[in-house]
Design a protein around this motif. Structure first.
Motif, PDB file in Angstrom:
ATOM      1  N   LYS A 143       0.828  -1.204   0.000  1.00 55.94           N
ATOM      2  CA  LYS A 143       0.000   0.000   0.000  1.00 55.94           C
ATOM      3  C   LYS A 143       0.869   1.264   0.000  1.00 55.94           C
ATOM      4  CE  LYS A 143      -4.305  -1.709   0.747  1.00 55.94           C
ATOM      5  NZ  LYS A 143      -4.051  -3.141   0.673  1.00 55.94           N
ATOM      6  N   LYS A 144       0.284   2.344  -0.462  1.00 54.82           N
ATOM      7  CA  LYS A 144       0.941   3.638  -0.443  1.00 54.82           C
ATOM      8  C   LYS A 144       1.344   3.982   0.987  1.00 54.82           C
ATOM      9  CE  LYS A 144       0.296   8.458  -1.813  1.00 54.82           C
ATOM     10  NZ  LYS A 144      -0.617   9.451  -2.439  1.00 54.82           N
ATOM     11  N   GLY A 145       2.570   4.450   1.147  1.00 46.55           N
ATOM     12  CA  GLY A 145       3.053   4.841   2.467  1.00 46.55           C
ATOM     13  C   GLY A 145       3.754   3.738   3.235  1.00 46.55           C
ATOM     14  N   GLN A 146       3.668   2.490   2.761  1.00 50.50           N
ATOM     15  CA  GLN A 146       4.358   1.401   3.439  1.00 50.50           C
ATOM     16  C   GLN A 146       5.839   1.384   3.077  1.00 50.50           C
ATOM     17  OE1 GLN A 146       1.917  -2.142   2.475  1.00 50.50           O
ATOM     18  NE2 GLN A 146       1.204  -2.071   4.594  1.00 50.50           N
ATOM     19  N   LYS A 147       6.593   0.608   3.856  1.00 48.95           N
ATOM     20  CA  LYS A 147       8.036   0.490   3.626  1.00 48.95           C
ATOM     21  C   LYS A 147       8.354  -0.936   3.159  1.00 48.95           C
ATOM     22  CE  LYS A 147       9.634   1.766   7.691  1.00 48.95           C
ATOM     23  NZ  LYS A 147      10.610   2.220   8.718  1.00 48.95           N
ATOM     24  N   VAL A 148       9.110  -1.026   2.071  1.00 51.75           N
ATOM     25  CA  VAL A 148       9.460  -2.335   1.527  1.00 51.75           C
ATOM     26  C   VAL A 148      10.972  -2.417   1.335  1.00 51.75           C
ATOM     27  CG1 VAL A 148       9.008  -1.542  -0.852  1.00 51.75           C
ATOM     28  CG2 VAL A 148       9.085  -3.997  -0.358  1.00 51.75           C
ATOM     29  N   PHE A 149      11.534  -3.553   1.710  1.00 54.18           N
ATOM     30  CA  PHE A 149      12.958  -3.825   1.524  1.00 54.18           C
ATOM     31  C   PHE A 149      13.103  -4.842   0.405  1.00 54.18           C
ATOM     32  CE2 PHE A 149      16.678  -6.477   3.307  1.00 54.18           C
ATOM     33  CZ  PHE A 149      17.587  -5.829   2.489  1.00 54.18           C
ATOM     34  N   ILE A 150      13.707  -4.419  -0.698  1.00 54.83           N
ATOM     35  CA  ILE A 150      13.902  -5.269  -1.870  1.00 54.83           C
ATOM     36  C   ILE A 150      15.389  -5.603  -1.980  1.00 54.83           C
ATOM     37  CG2 ILE A 150      13.786  -5.356  -4.404  1.00 54.83           C
ATOM     38  CD1 ILE A 150      11.382  -3.332  -4.104  1.00 54.83           C
ATOM     39  N   GLN A 151      15.738  -6.850  -1.792  1.00 55.56           N
ATOM     40  CA  GLN A 151      17.146  -7.244  -1.835  1.00 55.56           C
ATOM     41  C   GLN A 151      17.661  -7.287  -3.278  1.00 55.56           C
ATOM     42  OE1 GLN A 151      17.079 -10.977   0.230  1.00 55.56           O
ATOM     43  NE2 GLN A 151      16.362 -10.053   2.129  1.00 55.56           N
ATOM     44  N   ALA A 152      18.976  -7.122  -3.412  1.00 55.28           N
ATOM     45  CA  ALA A 152      19.643  -7.218  -4.720  1.00 55.28           C
ATOM     46  C   ALA A 152      18.985  -6.300  -5.746  1.00 55.28           C
ATOM     47  CB  ALA A 152      19.643  -8.662  -5.204  1.00 55.28           C
ATOM     48  N   GLY A 153      18.991  -5.009  -5.438  1.00 56.53           N
ATOM     49  CA  GLY A 153      18.257  -4.043  -6.249  1.00 56.53           C
ATOM     50  C   GLY A 153      18.726  -3.907  -7.679  1.00 56.53           C
ATOM     51  N   SER A 154      19.969  -4.275  -7.975  1.00 62.06           N
ATOM     52  CA  SER A 154      20.462  -4.126  -9.344  1.00 62.06           C
ATOM     53  C   SER A 154      20.252  -5.379 -10.190  1.00 62.06           C
ATOM     54  CB  SER A 154      21.953  -3.769  -9.338  1.00 62.06           C
ATOM     55  OG  SER A 154      22.701  -4.802  -8.707  1.00 62.06           O
ATOM     56  N   MET A 168       3.717   2.409  -6.665  1.00 58.34           N
ATOM     57  CA  MET A 168       2.638   2.149  -5.717  1.00 58.34           C
ATOM     58  C   MET A 168       2.694   3.059  -4.491  1.00 58.34           C
ATOM     59  SD  MET A 168       2.770  -1.990  -6.015  1.00 58.34           S
ATOM     60  CE  MET A 168       1.397  -2.313  -4.898  1.00 58.34           C
ATOM     61  N   GLY A 169       3.720   3.902  -4.424  1.00 57.43           N
ATOM     62  CA  GLY A 169       3.796   4.874  -3.343  1.00 57.43           C
ATOM     63  C   GLY A 169       4.514   4.409  -2.105  1.00 57.43           C
ATOM     64  N   ALA A 170       5.304   3.355  -2.219  1.00 54.14           N
ATOM     65  CA  ALA A 170       6.031   2.824  -1.067  1.00 54.14           C
ATOM     66  C   ALA A 170       7.397   3.494  -0.916  1.00 54.14           C
ATOM     67  CB  ALA A 170       6.212   1.318  -1.211  1.00 54.14           C
ATOM     68  N   THR A 171       7.929   3.444   0.295  1.00 56.06           N
ATOM     69  CA  THR A 171       9.325   3.801   0.538  1.00 56.06           C
ATOM     70  C   THR A 171      10.154   2.547   0.319  1.00 56.06           C
ATOM     71  OG1 THR A 171       8.765   5.509   2.156  1.00 56.06           O
ATOM     72  CG2 THR A 171      10.990   4.583   2.268  1.00 56.06           C
ATOM     73  N   VAL A 172      11.196   2.663  -0.503  1.00 58.10           N
ATOM     74  CA  VAL A 172      11.956   1.482  -0.928  1.00 58.10           C
ATOM     75  C   VAL A 172      13.386   1.521  -0.421  1.00 58.10           C
ATOM     76  CG1 VAL A 172      12.794   0.141  -2.900  1.00 58.10           C
ATOM     77  CG2 VAL A 172      10.549   1.265  -3.014  1.00 58.10           C
ATOM     78  N   ALA A 173      13.781   0.453   0.263  1.00 58.46           N
ATOM     79  CA  ALA A 173      15.181   0.238   0.633  1.00 58.46           C
ATOM     80  C   ALA A 173      15.703  -0.940  -0.176  1.00 58.46           C
ATOM     81  CB  ALA A 173      15.312  -0.057   2.123  1.00 58.46           C
ATOM     82  N   THR A 174      16.978  -0.906  -0.506  1.00 55.67           N
ATOM     83  CA  THR A 174      17.554  -2.015  -1.267  1.00 55.67           C
ATOM     84  C   THR A 174      19.031  -2.174  -0.939  1.00 55.67           C
ATOM     85  OG1 THR A 174      17.675  -3.024  -3.477  1.00 55.67           O
ATOM     86  CG2 THR A 174      18.288  -0.706  -3.324  1.00 55.67           C
ATOM     87  N   THR A 175      19.574  -3.321  -1.329  1.00 53.66           N
ATOM     88  CA  THR A 175      21.006  -3.586  -1.205  1.00 53.66           C
ATOM     89  C   THR A 175      21.607  -3.706  -2.595  1.00 53.66           C
ATOM     90  OG1 THR A 175      20.435  -5.935  -0.980  1.00 53.66           O
ATOM     91  CG2 THR A 175      20.980  -4.730   1.041  1.00 53.66           C
ATOM     92  N   THR A 176      22.860  -3.292  -2.726  1.00 50.45           N
ATOM     93  CA  THR A 176      23.583  -3.447  -3.983  1.00 50.45           C
ATOM     94  C   THR A 176      25.065  -3.230  -3.699  1.00 50.45           C
ATOM     95  OG1 THR A 176      23.587  -2.844  -6.331  1.00 50.45           O
ATOM     96  CG2 THR A 176      23.461  -1.030  -4.755  1.00 50.45           C
ATOM     97  N   SER A 177      25.890  -3.346  -4.723  1.00 50.25           N
ATOM     98  CA  SER A 177      27.322  -3.075  -4.558  1.00 50.25           C
ATOM     99  C   SER A 177      27.590  -1.599  -4.846  1.00 50.25           C
ATOM    100  CB  SER A 177      28.134  -3.943  -5.516  1.00 50.25           C
ATOM    101  OG  SER A 177      27.820  -3.618  -6.863  1.00 50.25           O
ATOM    102  N   THR A 178      28.763  -1.146  -4.494  1.00 45.05           N
ATOM    103  CA  THR A 178      29.132   0.260  -4.678  1.00 45.05           C
ATOM    104  C   THR A 178      28.936   0.703  -6.126  1.00 45.05           C
ATOM    105  OG1 THR A 178      30.813  -0.044  -2.961  1.00 45.05           O
ATOM    106  CG2 THR A 178      30.969   1.954  -4.293  1.00 45.05           C
ATOM    107  N   ALA A 179      29.301  -0.158  -7.059  1.00 43.74           N
ATOM    108  CA  ALA A 179      29.249   0.200  -8.477  1.00 43.74           C
ATOM    109  C   ALA A 179      27.825   0.441  -8.988  1.00 43.74           C
ATOM    110  CB  ALA A 179      29.914  -0.909  -9.302  1.00 43.74           C
ATOM    111  N   ASN A 180      26.822  -0.109  -8.293  1.00 46.27           N
ATOM    112  CA  ASN A 180      25.448  -0.020  -8.791  1.00 46.27           C
ATOM    113  C   ASN A 180      24.545   0.914  -7.978  1.00 46.27           C
ATOM    114  OD1 ASN A 180      25.956  -1.884 -10.878  1.00 46.27           O
ATOM    115  ND2 ASN A 180      25.642  -3.600  -9.470  1.00 46.27           N
TER     116      ASN A 180
END
Length: 333
Positions: A143-154, A168-180
């Protein structure tokens, strides 16, 4: 027709380029001349035999799960497509085989190709697009306003899922390497964690949804960044009892899946969060929804590299290294 086939399950054997009969066209099928095929880690895992328990393919079989091409023949009951249509699809399980010159697919699993995409770009979308859609919209009900953690963003799923979650209006956190880092920020990620330098478990808390695509250690750590009532959806396992029922597994397979996921389900329950395994399925109507987002410029494909058809084995080797930015595609025609 020419096709790359699995002669026997093996981590060492390469796919064999062979002459195969043209696919049999059922009443509700369209025959697609393959212009491009996406390459996925799932292809490698199926070749290796990792999914034999839930997807027992009889060898030899043609590999490949993503296709973009042109309809060259339609079955007598087909209503949605005609010869000459440019289409894309993720064929249903047990009907895969896009590493070939032709493939027959039930029309309900097919969609018209996005107008603004090349064949190669379109072939990069179906599996990762449907995975992200079914994880975030169907299972997570994001839902809009929720927080989602998506691994391996690249990665393939990550690059699509970030864009969908932001739409969808979510706040997105992700992991990646420095280059990406720049790549995932351009896609819309709000919080980017360099996994080589920082531990996401120490930086994230009270998240509504986690989309897990990594190993068992990362899976358990992911539970701890969720708030009570949060949802952990894993596309890398272990399979859970709900999934075994969904695919109609026999009782002994259901028991195995229950045992495989017992530990993570127990930990999730203790933390008052839920755990679910997702093995995406073919769905033409969802692809149509994705097409609308692409044609509107809301989601764009991320293609790392395009290989010639003859180099399909090289494309598989490339994705197995885990360094691709977005998707890898094979150009067939």
């Amino acid at each position: 027709m020419k096709a790359f086939i699995v002669n026997q399950y093996s981590k060492k054997d390469r796919l064999q380029l062979a002459e195969m009969p043209e696919p049999v066209l059922h009443d509700n099928d369209v025959l697609i001349q393959v212009y491009a095929a996406g390459v996925n880690l799932l292809d490698s895992k199926i070749r290796n035999g990792e999914f034999k328990l839930i997807l027992p393919y009889k060898t030899p079989f043609v590999l490949g799960h993503d296709v973009a091409g042109v309809v060259v023949k339609v079955g007598p009951r087909v209503q949605q497509f005609k010869v000459g249509d440019e289409v894309y699809a993720r064929p249903a399980d047990h009907r895969i085989g896009t590493f070939a010159e032709f493939i027959a697919i039930n029309e309900k699993d097919v969609a018209i190709k996005p107008q603004r995409l090349t064949m190669e770009e379109a072939a990069s979308i179906p599996l990762v697009g449907l995975t992200a859609w079914q994880a975030l919209i169907e299972k997570a009900n994001l839902k809009k306003g929720q927080k989602v953690f998506i691994q391996a963003g690249s990665g393939g799923v990550g690059t699509f899922a970030i864009q969908l979650a932001k739409h969808m209006g979510a706040t997105v956190a992700t992991t990646t390497s420095t280059a990406n880092i720049d790549l995932v920020q351009r896609l819309g990620a709000d919080i980017v964690i360099d996994y080589k330098k920082d531990d996401f478990e120490k930086m994230l808390k009270d998240y509504d949804v986690v989309l897990n695509s990594q190993d068992a250690k990362t899976l358990e750590k992911s539970l701890r960044v969720l708030k009570p009532g949060g949802k952990l959806i894993s596309i890398s396992g272990p399979p859970d009892p709900g999934f075994s029922i969904e695919i109609g597994s026999p009782w002994y397979v259901r028991l195995i899946m229950r045992l495989l996921s017992y530990r993570i389900r127990k930990k999730a329950k203790r933390l008052q969060v839920s755990y679910a395994f997702l093995f995406m399925r073919a769905n033409g109507s969802q692809l149509n929804e994705i097409t609308s987002l692409i044609n509107a410029g809301i989601i764009r494909p991320v293609v790392d590299k395009v290989f010639p058809f003859e180099a399909t084995n090289d494309a598989l080797t490339y994705i197995e290294k885990g360094r691709a930015k977005g998707k890898v595609v094979v150009r067939v025609k």
